[in-house]
Write a protein that holds these residues in place. Structure first.
Motif, PDB file in Angstrom:
ATOM      1  N   CYS A   1      -5.156  -7.303   4.498  1.00  0.00           N
ATOM      2  CA  CYS A   1      -5.273  -8.326   3.453  1.00  0.00           C
ATOM      3  C   CYS A   1      -4.829  -7.713   2.125  1.00  0.00           C
ATOM      4  O   CYS A   1      -5.347  -6.671   1.718  1.00  0.00           O
ATOM      5  CB  CYS A   1      -6.721  -8.800   3.363  1.00  0.00           C
ATOM      6  SG  CYS A   1      -7.025  -9.802   1.887  1.00  0.00           S
ATOM      7  N   PRO A   2      -3.874  -8.359   1.417  1.00  0.00           N
ATOM      8  CA  PRO A   2      -3.406  -7.790   0.150  1.00  0.00           C
ATOM      9  C   PRO A   2      -4.457  -7.867  -0.960  1.00  0.00           C
ATOM     10  O   PRO A   2      -4.319  -7.218  -1.999  1.00  0.00           O
ATOM     11  CB  PRO A   2      -2.177  -8.633  -0.197  1.00  0.00           C
ATOM     12  CG  PRO A   2      -2.356  -9.907   0.548  1.00  0.00           C
ATOM     13  CD  PRO A   2      -3.143  -9.582   1.788  1.00  0.00           C
ATOM     14  N   GLY A   3      -5.525  -8.655  -0.721  1.00  0.00           N
ATOM     15  CA  GLY A   3      -6.573  -8.773  -1.742  1.00  0.00           C
ATOM     16  C   GLY A   3      -7.622  -7.681  -1.643  1.00  0.00           C
ATOM     17  O   GLY A   3      -8.162  -7.236  -2.655  1.00  0.00           O
ATOM     18  N   CYS A   4      -7.943  -7.257  -0.404  1.00  0.00           N
ATOM     19  CA  CYS A   4      -9.048  -6.304  -0.253  1.00  0.00           C
ATOM     20  C   CYS A   4      -8.719  -5.148   0.688  1.00  0.00           C
ATOM     21  O   CYS A   4      -9.510  -4.206   0.817  1.00  0.00           O
ATOM     22  CB  CYS A   4     -10.311  -7.030   0.235  1.00  0.00           C
ATOM     23  SG  CYS A   4     -10.125  -7.732   1.879  1.00  0.00           S
ATOM     24  N   GLY A   5      -7.597  -5.232   1.381  1.00  0.00           N
ATOM     25  CA  GLY A   5      -7.202  -4.122   2.237  1.00  0.00           C
ATOM     26  C   GLY A   5      -7.814  -4.137   3.627  1.00  0.00           C
ATOM     27  O   GLY A   5      -7.562  -3.245   4.429  1.00  0.00           O
ATOM     28  N   HIS A   6      -8.634  -5.145   3.929  1.00  0.00           N
ATOM     29  CA  HIS A   6      -9.200  -5.226   5.278  1.00  0.00           C
ATOM     30  C   HIS A   6      -8.115  -5.539   6.298  1.00  0.00           C
ATOM     31  O   HIS A   6      -7.201  -6.296   6.004  1.00  0.00           O
ATOM     32  CB  HIS A   6     -10.295  -6.297   5.343  1.00  0.00           C
ATOM     33  CG  HIS A   6     -11.616  -5.796   4.849  1.00  0.00           C
ATOM     34  ND1 HIS A   6     -12.421  -6.527   4.012  1.00  0.00           N
ATOM     35  CD2 HIS A   6     -12.249  -4.619   5.060  1.00  0.00           C
ATOM     36  CE1 HIS A   6     -13.504  -5.820   3.727  1.00  0.00           C
ATOM     37  NE2 HIS A   6     -13.422  -4.659   4.343  1.00  0.00           N
ATOM     38  N   PRO A   7      -8.223  -4.980   7.504  1.00  0.00           N
ATOM     39  CA  PRO A   7      -7.225  -5.272   8.525  1.00  0.00           C
ATOM     40  C   PRO A   7      -7.200  -6.773   8.831  1.00  0.00           C
ATOM     41  O   PRO A   7      -8.245  -7.419   8.806  1.00  0.00           O
ATOM     42  CB  PRO A   7      -7.713  -4.487   9.749  1.00  0.00           C
ATOM     43  CG  PRO A   7      -8.673  -3.480   9.221  1.00  0.00           C
ATOM     44  CD  PRO A   7      -9.273  -4.062   7.984  1.00  0.00           C
ATOM     45  N   GLY A   8      -6.034  -7.289   9.083  1.00  0.00           N
ATOM     46  CA  GLY A   8      -5.918  -8.714   9.405  1.00  0.00           C
ATOM     47  C   GLY A   8      -4.558  -9.219   9.007  1.00  0.00           C
ATOM     48  O   GLY A   8      -3.719  -8.454   8.534  1.00  0.00           O
TER      49      GLY A   8
ATOM     50  N   PRO B   1       2.622 -19.033 -27.775  1.00  0.00           N
ATOM     51  CA  PRO B   1       2.563 -20.491 -27.688  1.00  0.00           C
ATOM     52  C   PRO B   1       1.221 -20.986 -27.127  1.00  0.00           C
ATOM     53  O   PRO B   1       0.344 -20.171 -26.804  1.00  0.00           O
ATOM     54  CB  PRO B   1       3.673 -20.789 -26.683  1.00  0.00           C
ATOM     55  CG  PRO B   1       3.585 -19.623 -25.738  1.00  0.00           C
ATOM     56  CD  PRO B   1       3.172 -18.427 -26.562  1.00  0.00           C
ATOM     57  N   ALA B   2       1.095 -22.306 -26.983  1.00  0.00           N
ATOM     58  CA  ALA B   2      -0.029 -22.889 -26.245  1.00  0.00           C
ATOM     59  C   ALA B   2       0.095 -22.397 -24.809  1.00  0.00           C
ATOM     60  O   ALA B   2       1.127 -22.583 -24.175  1.00  0.00           O
ATOM     61  CB  ALA B   2       0.051 -24.409 -26.291  1.00  0.00           C
ATOM     62  N   ALA B   3      -0.945 -21.724 -24.301  1.00  0.00           N
ATOM     63  CA  ALA B   3      -0.801 -21.058 -23.002  1.00  0.00           C
ATOM     64  C   ALA B   3      -2.017 -21.290 -22.115  1.00  0.00           C
ATOM     65  O   ALA B   3      -3.132 -21.504 -22.596  1.00  0.00           O
ATOM     66  CB  ALA B   3      -0.590 -19.561 -23.207  1.00  0.00           C
ATOM     67  N   THR B   4      -1.761 -21.267 -20.811  1.00  0.00           N
ATOM     68  CA  THR B   4      -2.835 -21.406 -19.829  1.00  0.00           C
ATOM     69  C   THR B   4      -2.631 -20.373 -18.728  1.00  0.00           C
ATOM     70  O   THR B   4      -1.530 -19.862 -18.539  1.00  0.00           O
ATOM     71  CB  THR B   4      -2.804 -22.808 -19.176  1.00  0.00           C
ATOM     72  OG1 THR B   4      -1.518 -22.999 -18.588  1.00  0.00           O
ATOM     73  CG2 THR B   4      -3.077 -23.920 -20.185  1.00  0.00           C
ATOM     74  N   ALA B   5      -3.718 -20.098 -18.000  1.00  0.00           N
ATOM     75  CA  ALA B   5      -3.625 -19.188 -16.854  1.00  0.00           C
ATOM     76  C   ALA B   5      -4.400 -19.787 -15.690  1.00  0.00           C
ATOM     77  O   ALA B   5      -5.354 -20.545 -15.881  1.00  0.00           O
ATOM     78  CB  ALA B   5      -4.188 -17.816 -17.210  1.00  0.00           C
ATOM     79  N   GLY B   6      -3.975 -19.417 -14.466  1.00  0.00           N
ATOM     80  CA  GLY B   6      -4.610 -19.966 -13.266  1.00  0.00           C
ATOM     81  C   GLY B   6      -5.923 -19.295 -12.906  1.00  0.00           C
ATOM     82  O   GLY B   6      -6.762 -19.884 -12.229  1.00  0.00           O
ATOM     83  N   GLY B   7      -6.110 -18.060 -13.335  1.00  0.00           N
ATOM     84  CA  GLY B   7      -7.337 -17.343 -13.020  1.00  0.00           C
ATOM     85  C   GLY B   7      -7.429 -16.067 -13.839  1.00  0.00           C
ATOM     86  O   GLY B   7      -6.472 -15.675 -14.501  1.00  0.00           O
TER      87      GLY B   7
ATOM     88  N   LEU C   1      -7.708 -11.148  -7.625  1.00  0.00           N
ATOM     89  CA  LEU C   1      -6.466 -11.658  -8.213  1.00  0.00           C
ATOM     90  C   LEU C   1      -5.619 -10.518  -8.795  1.00  0.00           C
ATOM     91  O   LEU C   1      -4.398 -10.487  -8.639  1.00  0.00           O
ATOM     92  CB  LEU C   1      -6.787 -12.712  -9.274  1.00  0.00           C
ATOM     93  CG  LEU C   1      -5.594 -13.417  -9.922  1.00  0.00           C
ATOM     94  CD1 LEU C   1      -4.601 -13.931  -8.894  1.00  0.00           C
ATOM     95  CD2 LEU C   1      -6.083 -14.560 -10.814  1.00  0.00           C
ATOM     96  N   ARG C   2      -6.280  -9.580  -9.418  1.00  0.00           N
ATOM     97  CA  ARG C   2      -5.566  -8.427  -9.980  1.00  0.00           C
ATOM     98  C   ARG C   2      -4.861  -7.643  -8.875  1.00  0.00           C
ATOM     99  O   ARG C   2      -3.693  -7.251  -9.012  1.00  0.00           O
ATOM    100  CB  ARG C   2      -6.579  -7.546 -10.718  1.00  0.00           C
ATOM    101  CG  ARG C   2      -5.934  -6.408 -11.436  1.00  0.00           C
ATOM    102  CD  ARG C   2      -6.978  -5.531 -12.118  1.00  0.00           C
ATOM    103  NE  ARG C   2      -6.322  -4.454 -12.797  1.00  0.00           N
ATOM    104  CZ  ARG C   2      -6.559  -4.081 -14.048  1.00  0.00           C
ATOM    105  NH1 ARG C   2      -7.488  -4.685 -14.744  1.00  0.00           N
ATOM    106  NH2 ARG C   2      -5.893  -3.088 -14.596  1.00  0.00           N
TER     107      ARG C   2
ATOM    108  N   LEU D   1      -0.733 -17.293  -5.022  1.00  0.00           N
ATOM    109  CA  LEU D   1      -0.442 -17.083  -6.444  1.00  0.00           C
ATOM    110  C   LEU D   1       0.230 -18.321  -7.046  1.00  0.00           C
ATOM    111  O   LEU D   1      -0.045 -18.701  -8.183  1.00  0.00           O
ATOM    112  CB  LEU D   1       0.442 -15.841  -6.620  1.00  0.00           C
ATOM    113  CG  LEU D   1      -0.213 -14.522  -6.173  1.00  0.00           C
ATOM    114  CD1 LEU D   1       0.788 -13.365  -6.227  1.00  0.00           C
ATOM    115  CD2 LEU D   1      -1.442 -14.198  -7.017  1.00  0.00           C
ATOM    116  N   ALA D   2       1.101 -18.959  -6.259  1.00  0.00           N
ATOM    117  CA  ALA D   2       1.780 -20.175  -6.721  1.00  0.00           C
ATOM    118  C   ALA D   2       0.785 -21.301  -6.964  1.00  0.00           C
ATOM    119  O   ALA D   2       0.932 -22.093  -7.897  1.00  0.00           O
ATOM    120  CB  ALA D   2       2.835 -20.613  -5.706  1.00  0.00           C
ATOM    121  N   GLU D   3      -0.240 -21.370  -6.126  1.00  0.00           N
ATOM    122  CA  GLU D   3      -1.248 -22.411  -6.285  1.00  0.00           C
ATOM    123  C   GLU D   3      -1.984 -22.237  -7.622  1.00  0.00           C
ATOM    124  O   GLU D   3      -2.265 -23.211  -8.333  1.00  0.00           O
ATOM    125  CB  GLU D   3      -2.241 -22.356  -5.118  1.00  0.00           C
ATOM    126  CG  GLU D   3      -3.122 -23.564  -4.968  1.00  0.00           C
ATOM    127  CD  GLU D   3      -2.337 -24.871  -4.875  1.00  0.00           C
ATOM    128  OE1 GLU D   3      -1.314 -24.908  -4.170  1.00  0.00           O
ATOM    129  OE2 GLU D   3      -2.754 -25.853  -5.530  1.00  0.00           O
TER     130      GLU D   3
END
Ligand SMILES: [Zn+2]
Length: 218
Positions: free
Chosen positions: A17-24, A51-57, A63-64, A82-84
């Motif tokens: 898993c690219p988020g936590c490194g657990h196998p899968g 500018p006026a800016a927003t972020a998804g998370g 996420l990092r 990430l696109a979501e």
């Protein structure tokens, strides 16, 4: 959608898993759950041309790691997640036609990864938003005019010096959102907006996949 490139990346990365490194295979359910709890928010930076800016998370924990894995380790299987988040950040700017302008990657970075990470995420976010009836396009209207030092490891003042006047843009009609994977100091987004405004773009905002929280903003 799993492509042969995802399969190849999983083989290279050892199917973790690219988020936590657990196998899968791909993003695990715990990391998916963590991302689902993120919600888009407004981003403010007190710097010129921001500018006026927003972020998804928020750029931390799962996420990092996902942003870093996508950018540096070829973890293309997290493009959808990430696109979501980027789509959520774009939606916070309201309805109506909009063009997403990815901040340019350096040629060296694209060579290293084999793909343009931010453009890939922007294209997928646009595809998902069009599916929901939003009139959104992607235009690589900004490019570098000179070679940049790697921004990582530079402090705010040094980033500014590195980036000032570093980008040039083509004119884009209508409303534009500069997109990037992460907003930290805001210098990259601000420089891209400066270039777009100089090219005659009237309405320029920004939407990023993630952003750091400023101290005291909790
Ligand atoms: Zn995970």
């Amino acid at each position: 959608m799993t492509t042969w490139l995802d399969v190849a990346a999983d083989l290279v990365l050892g199917a973790t898993c690219p988020g936590c490194g657990h196998p899968g295979w791909g993003l695990c359910s715990a990391c998916r759950g963590a991302l689902a709890r993120d919600s888009p928010f407004e981003v403010t930076r007190r710097i010129e041309n921001f500018p006026a800016a927003t972020a998804g998370g928020v750029y931390e924990r799962v996420l990092r790691r996902l942003v870093a894995a996508h950018k540096e380790r070829g973890a293309r299987q997290s493009t959808g997640a990430l696109a979501e988040l980027l789509a959520g950040a774009v939606a916070l700017h309201g309805d109506g036609p909009v063009t997403l302008v990815p901040v340019p990657s350096t040629p060296a970075a694209v060579r290293r990864r084999g793909y343009d990470s931010v453009h890939l995420i922007a294209a997928e976010a646009a595809r998902r938003l069009r599916h929901r009836g939003v009139d959104v396009g992607v235009d690589r209207a900004v490019r570098h005019v000179r070679r940049l030092e790697d921004q990582a490891g530079l402090d705010t003042a040094a980033r500014w010096a590195n980036l000032r006047g570093a980008m040039v843009a083509r004119h884009v009609r209508g409303r534009v959102l500069v997109v990037d994977d992460v907003c930290t100091t805001g210098a990259t987004v601000a420089e891209a907006c400066r270039a777009l405004r100089e090219a005659g773009v009237g309405e320029c905002g920004a939407a990023t996949v993630s952003a750091t929280l400023l101290r005291g903003h909790r």
